[in-house]
Design a protein around this motif. Structure first.
Motif, PDB file in Angstrom:
ATOM      1  N   ASN A   1     -11.829  11.748 -51.215  1.00 31.11           N
ATOM      2  CA  ASN A   1     -12.139  10.338 -50.678  1.00 31.11           C
ATOM      3  C   ASN A   1     -10.881   9.753 -50.010  1.00 31.11           C
ATOM      4  O   ASN A   1      -9.858  10.195 -49.919  1.00 31.11           O
ATOM      5  N   GLY A   2     -11.289   8.657 -49.272  1.00 34.42           N
ATOM      6  CA  GLY A   2     -10.263   8.041 -48.575  1.00 34.42           C
ATOM      7  C   GLY A   2     -10.387   6.293 -48.604  1.00 34.42           C
ATOM      8  O   GLY A   2     -11.752   5.953 -48.366  1.00 34.42           O
ATOM      9  N   TRP A   3      -9.269   5.810 -48.479  1.00 35.40           N
ATOM     10  CA  TRP A   3      -9.397   4.393 -48.139  1.00 35.40           C
ATOM     11  C   TRP A   3      -8.282   3.780 -47.295  1.00 35.40           C
ATOM     12  O   TRP A   3      -7.269   3.914 -47.231  1.00 35.40           O
ATOM     13  N   PHE A   4      -8.562   3.256 -46.209  1.00 33.76           N
ATOM     14  CA  PHE A   4      -8.138   2.591 -44.857  1.00 33.76           C
ATOM     15  C   PHE A   4      -8.366   1.059 -44.812  1.00 33.76           C
ATOM     16  O   PHE A   4      -9.479   0.745 -44.835  1.00 33.76           O
ATOM     17  N   ARG A   5      -7.431   0.514 -44.680  1.00 32.24           N
ATOM     18  CA  ARG A   5      -7.249  -1.060 -44.215  1.00 32.24           C
ATOM     19  C   ARG A   5      -6.775  -1.394 -43.089  1.00 32.24           C
ATOM     20  O   ARG A   5      -5.601  -1.065 -42.442  1.00 32.24           O
ATOM     21  N   ARG A   6      -7.732  -2.052 -42.136  1.00 33.47           N
ATOM     22  CA  ARG A   6      -6.945  -2.354 -40.870  1.00 33.47           C
ATOM     23  C   ARG A   6      -6.421  -3.534 -40.790  1.00 33.47           C
ATOM     24  O   ARG A   6      -6.656  -4.439 -41.711  1.00 33.47           O
ATOM     25  N   GLY A   7      -5.158  -3.795 -40.018  1.00 27.12           N
ATOM     26  CA  GLY A   7      -4.573  -4.943 -39.946  1.00 27.12           C
ATOM     27  C   GLY A   7      -3.503  -5.086 -40.749  1.00 27.12           C
ATOM     28  O   GLY A   7      -2.808  -6.079 -41.147  1.00 27.12           O
ATOM     29  N   HIS A   8      -3.151  -3.887 -41.424  1.00 29.29           N
ATOM     30  CA  HIS A   8      -1.773  -4.028 -42.427  1.00 29.29           C
ATOM     31  C   HIS A   8      -0.611  -4.691 -41.643  1.00 29.29           C
ATOM     32  O   HIS A   8      -0.080  -5.553 -42.149  1.00 29.29           O
ATOM     33  N   LEU A   9      -0.478  -4.251 -40.431  1.00 29.45           N
ATOM     34  CA  LEU A   9       0.708  -4.885 -39.421  1.00 29.45           C
ATOM     35  C   LEU A   9      -0.051  -4.747 -38.117  1.00 29.45           C
ATOM     36  O   LEU A   9      -1.135  -4.239 -38.083  1.00 29.45           O
ATOM     37  N   PRO A  10       0.426  -5.512 -37.055  1.00 27.85           N
ATOM     38  CA  PRO A  10      -0.306  -5.239 -35.712  1.00 27.85           C
ATOM     39  C   PRO A  10      -0.424  -3.828 -35.452  1.00 27.85           C
ATOM     40  O   PRO A  10       0.368  -3.290 -35.171  1.00 27.85           O
ATOM     41  N   GLU A  11      -1.907  -3.746 -34.923  1.00 29.14           N
ATOM     42  CA  GLU A  11      -2.045  -2.140 -34.551  1.00 29.14           C
ATOM     43  C   GLU A  11      -2.010  -1.362 -35.487  1.00 29.14           C
ATOM     44  O   GLU A  11      -1.938   0.112 -35.150  1.00 29.14           O
TER      45      GLU A  11
ATOM     46  N   THR B   1      -3.298   0.727 -38.947  1.00 20.80           N
ATOM     47  CA  THR B   1      -4.114   0.929 -40.138  1.00 20.80           C
ATOM     48  C   THR B   1      -3.494   1.576 -41.335  1.00 20.80           C
ATOM     49  O   THR B   1      -2.671   2.377 -41.280  1.00 20.80           O
ATOM     50  N   TYR B   2      -3.643   1.409 -42.490  1.00 22.26           N
ATOM     51  CA  TYR B   2      -2.890   1.507 -43.744  1.00 22.26           C
ATOM     52  C   TYR B   2      -3.693   2.432 -44.504  1.00 22.26           C
ATOM     53  O   TYR B   2      -4.829   1.853 -44.705  1.00 22.26           O
ATOM     54  N   GLY B   3      -3.338   3.476 -44.949  1.00 25.40           N
ATOM     55  CA  GLY B   3      -4.014   4.602 -45.762  1.00 25.40           C
ATOM     56  C   GLY B   3      -3.733   4.394 -47.196  1.00 25.40           C
ATOM     57  O   GLY B   3      -2.659   4.655 -47.358  1.00 25.40           O
ATOM     58  N   TYR B   4      -4.429   3.538 -47.784  1.00 22.42           N
ATOM     59  CA  TYR B   4      -4.134   3.343 -49.537  1.00 22.42           C
ATOM     60  C   TYR B   4      -4.317   4.558 -50.171  1.00 22.42           C
ATOM     61  O   TYR B   4      -3.471   4.830 -51.045  1.00 22.42           O
ATOM     62  N   SER B   5      -5.266   5.261 -49.525  1.00 17.59           N
ATOM     63  CA  SER B   5      -5.447   6.586 -50.375  1.00 17.59           C
ATOM     64  C   SER B   5      -6.217   7.619 -49.616  1.00 17.59           C
ATOM     65  O   SER B   5      -6.965   7.233 -48.943  1.00 17.59           O
ATOM     66  N   LEU B   6      -5.782   8.675 -49.815  1.00 19.04           N
ATOM     67  CA  LEU B   6      -6.398  10.012 -49.001  1.00 19.04           C
ATOM     68  C   LEU B   6      -6.165  11.045 -50.138  1.00 19.04           C
ATOM     69  O   LEU B   6      -5.245  11.703 -50.547  1.00 19.04           O
ATOM     70  N   VAL B   7      -7.533  11.507 -50.691  1.00 24.79           N
ATOM     71  CA  VAL B   7      -7.391  12.461 -51.804  1.00 24.79           C
ATOM     72  C   VAL B   7      -8.378  13.662 -51.429  1.00 24.79           C
ATOM     73  O   VAL B   7      -9.670  13.184 -51.055  1.00 24.79           O
ATOM     74  N   VAL B   8      -7.960  14.992 -51.723  1.00 22.04           N
ATOM     75  CA  VAL B   8      -8.680  16.082 -51.674  1.00 22.04           C
ATOM     76  C   VAL B   8      -8.633  16.537 -53.258  1.00 22.04           C
ATOM     77  O   VAL B   8      -7.447  16.733 -53.650  1.00 22.04           O
ATOM     78  N   ASP B   9      -9.874  16.548 -53.656  1.00 19.32           N
ATOM     79  CA  ASP B   9      -9.870  16.949 -55.178  1.00 19.32           C
ATOM     80  C   ASP B   9      -9.239  18.296 -55.428  1.00 19.32           C
ATOM     81  O   ASP B   9      -9.219  19.222 -54.577  1.00 19.32           O
ATOM     82  N   PRO B  10      -8.352  18.473 -56.620  1.00 24.26           N
ATOM     83  CA  PRO B  10      -7.407  19.683 -56.632  1.00 24.26           C
ATOM     84  C   PRO B  10      -8.187  20.958 -56.353  1.00 24.26           C
ATOM     85  O   PRO B  10      -7.540  22.007 -56.029  1.00 24.26           O
ATOM     86  N   GLU B  11      -9.413  21.184 -56.648  1.00 28.68           N
ATOM     87  CA  GLU B  11     -10.118  22.186 -56.790  1.00 28.68           C
ATOM     88  C   GLU B  11     -10.557  22.843 -55.382  1.00 28.68           C
ATOM     89  O   GLU B  11     -10.837  23.869 -54.934  1.00 28.68           O
ATOM     90  N   PHE B  12     -10.448  21.753 -54.260  1.00 30.19           N
ATOM     91  CA  PHE B  12     -10.523  22.088 -53.002  1.00 30.19           C
ATOM     92  C   PHE B  12      -9.379  22.111 -52.092  1.00 30.19           C
ATOM     93  O   PHE B  12      -9.451  22.290 -50.776  1.00 30.19           O
ATOM     94  N   ARG B  13      -8.155  21.995 -52.715  1.00 31.75           N
ATOM     95  CA  ARG B  13      -6.884  22.303 -51.908  1.00 31.75           C
ATOM     96  C   ARG B  13      -6.608  23.694 -51.613  1.00 31.75           C
ATOM     97  O   ARG B  13      -6.835  24.575 -51.943  1.00 31.75           O
ATOM     98  N   GLY B  14      -5.647  23.513 -50.764  1.00 31.32           N
ATOM     99  CA  GLY B  14      -5.297  24.823 -50.157  1.00 31.32           C
ATOM    100  C   GLY B  14      -6.050  25.569 -48.999  1.00 31.32           C
ATOM    101  O   GLY B  14      -6.074  26.678 -48.783  1.00 31.32           O
TER     102      GLY B  14
END
Length: 151
Positions: free
Chosen positions: A66-76, A78-91
């Motif tokens: 999953n991922g969570w992005f928030r627009r407007g952290h600073l002008p122009e 977007t801040y990615g609060y989280s970006l997760v690939v579940d461990p069994e799908f990594r690599g």
């Protein structure tokens, strides 16, 4: 992400956030209230909170993270609060694809820069972001003084 998926995502995200804070040394396990308060403050309307994009990442129709992005952290920016690939799908290249999706989200909301939050000790994420061309913008250091201060 749907409203039905939000509660499980939020609970897992709060636990992951707390674990990141503990690993980085900025909180103890008692910091659970901080994790819950931050999510309540930043996402008061859950998935319907304006200027936020919550994603379920999929591969072959199966949820892989999953991922969570928030627009407007600073002008122009977007801040990615989280970006997760579940461990069994990594690599398998999913991390790189997830970063590209975050970049696409940033572009689509009209921002020009994406920043990701990476807590200290998360070597997997740090390595991924470095490999795809990201640079460190800010860094903090901490030391646990519970055992006392030596000279």
């Amino acid at each position: 992400m749907t409203a039905a998926e939000d509660p499980a995502w939020r609970a897992a995200g709060e636990q992951r956030y707390l674990a990141d804070m503990v690993r980085a040394g900025s909180r103890t396990r008692a910091g659970q209230e901080k994790a819950e308060e931050d999510y309540r403050t930043l996402l008061p309307q859950g998935v319907a909170t304006p200027d936020n994009t919550l994603l379920v990442l999929q591969a072959d129709g199966e949820p892989i993270g999953n991922g969570w992005f928030r627009r407007g952290h600073l002008p122009e920016v977007t801040y990615g609060y989280s970006l997760v690939v579940d461990p069994e799908f990594r690599g398998r290249g999913h991390g790189r694809s997830a970063v590209a999706i975050g970049e696409q989200v940033t572009w689509e909301v009209g921002d020009r820069v994406v920043m990701f939050d990476v807590s200290g000790g998360n070597e997997v994420a740090m390595s991924l972001y470095t490999a795809v061309g990201y640079r460190v913008v800010e860094e903090s250091r901490s030391r646990d003084l519970a055992a006392g201060v030596d000279g």
